[in-house]
Scaffold this motif. Structure first.
Motif, PDB file in Angstrom:
ATOM      1  N   ARG A  20       0.526  -1.189  -0.076  1.00  0.00           N
ATOM      2  CA  ARG A  20      -0.205  -0.165   0.019  1.00  0.00           C
ATOM      3  C   ARG A  20       0.325   0.943  -0.092  1.00  0.00           C
ATOM      4  N   ALA A  21       2.124   1.471   1.205  1.00  0.00           N
ATOM      5  CA  ALA A  21       3.011   2.551   0.850  1.00  0.00           C
ATOM      6  C   ALA A  21       3.500   2.873  -0.696  1.00  0.00           C
ATOM      7  N   GLU A  22       3.835   1.772  -1.115  1.00  0.00           N
ATOM      8  CA  GLU A  22       4.573   2.017  -2.321  1.00  0.00           C
ATOM      9  C   GLU A  22       3.658   2.102  -3.563  1.00  0.00           C
ATOM     10  N   LEU A  23       1.925   1.738  -3.234  1.00  0.00           N
ATOM     11  CA  LEU A  23       1.696   2.197  -4.419  1.00  0.00           C
ATOM     12  C   LEU A  23       1.249   3.515  -4.864  1.00  0.00           C
ATOM     13  N   GLU A  24       0.882   4.072  -2.650  1.00  0.00           N
ATOM     14  CA  GLU A  24       0.295   5.321  -2.707  1.00  0.00           C
ATOM     15  C   GLU A  24       1.582   6.664  -3.362  1.00  0.00           C
ATOM     16  N   ARG A  25       2.924   5.718  -2.899  1.00  0.00           N
ATOM     17  CA  ARG A  25       3.371   6.763  -3.275  1.00  0.00           C
ATOM     18  C   ARG A  25       3.223   7.619  -4.695  1.00  0.00           C
ATOM     19  N   GLN A  26       3.237   6.312  -5.251  1.00  0.00           N
ATOM     20  CA  GLN A  26       3.126   6.600  -6.992  1.00  0.00           C
ATOM     21  C   GLN A  26       1.572   7.104  -7.396  1.00  0.00           C
ATOM     22  N   VAL A  27       0.432   7.369  -6.841  1.00  0.00           N
ATOM     23  CA  VAL A  27      -0.627   7.550  -6.711  1.00  0.00           C
ATOM     24  C   VAL A  27      -0.721   8.805  -6.591  1.00  0.00           C
ATOM     25  N   SER A  28      -0.067   9.386  -5.301  1.00  0.00           N
ATOM     26  CA  SER A  28      -0.231  10.499  -4.944  1.00  0.00           C
ATOM     27  C   SER A  28       0.917  11.567  -5.542  1.00  0.00           C
TER      28      SER A  28
END
Length: 66
Positions: A20-28
């Motif tokens: 989740r943290a990895e994808l959140e960085r990209q989505v952000s």
């Protein structure tokens, strides 16, 4: 964009913390770009879709469906 962002939010809710943290960085990063290219929708609270989701409260100038 809005439907895709809805799906991403559902995926984020289901992922384990690290993924989740990895994808959140990209989505952000994508969210920042979307915010820069759109305007607030002054009538968002009157719409039928979920106005609690910030990307649903944006106007894209008619360049995108949904």
């Amino acid at each position: 964009m809005r439907h895709a962002r809805d799906v991403l939010e559902l995926v984020l809710e289901q992922l384990p913390l690290r993924a989740r943290a990895e994808l959140e960085r990209q989505v952000s990063s994508l969210d920042t770009g979307y915010l820069a290219r759109t305007l607030p929708d002054p009538f968002a609270d009157r719409r039928q879709w979920r106005a609690d989701l910030w990307w649903r409260r944006r106007l894209a100038g008619g360049r995108e469906p949904g």
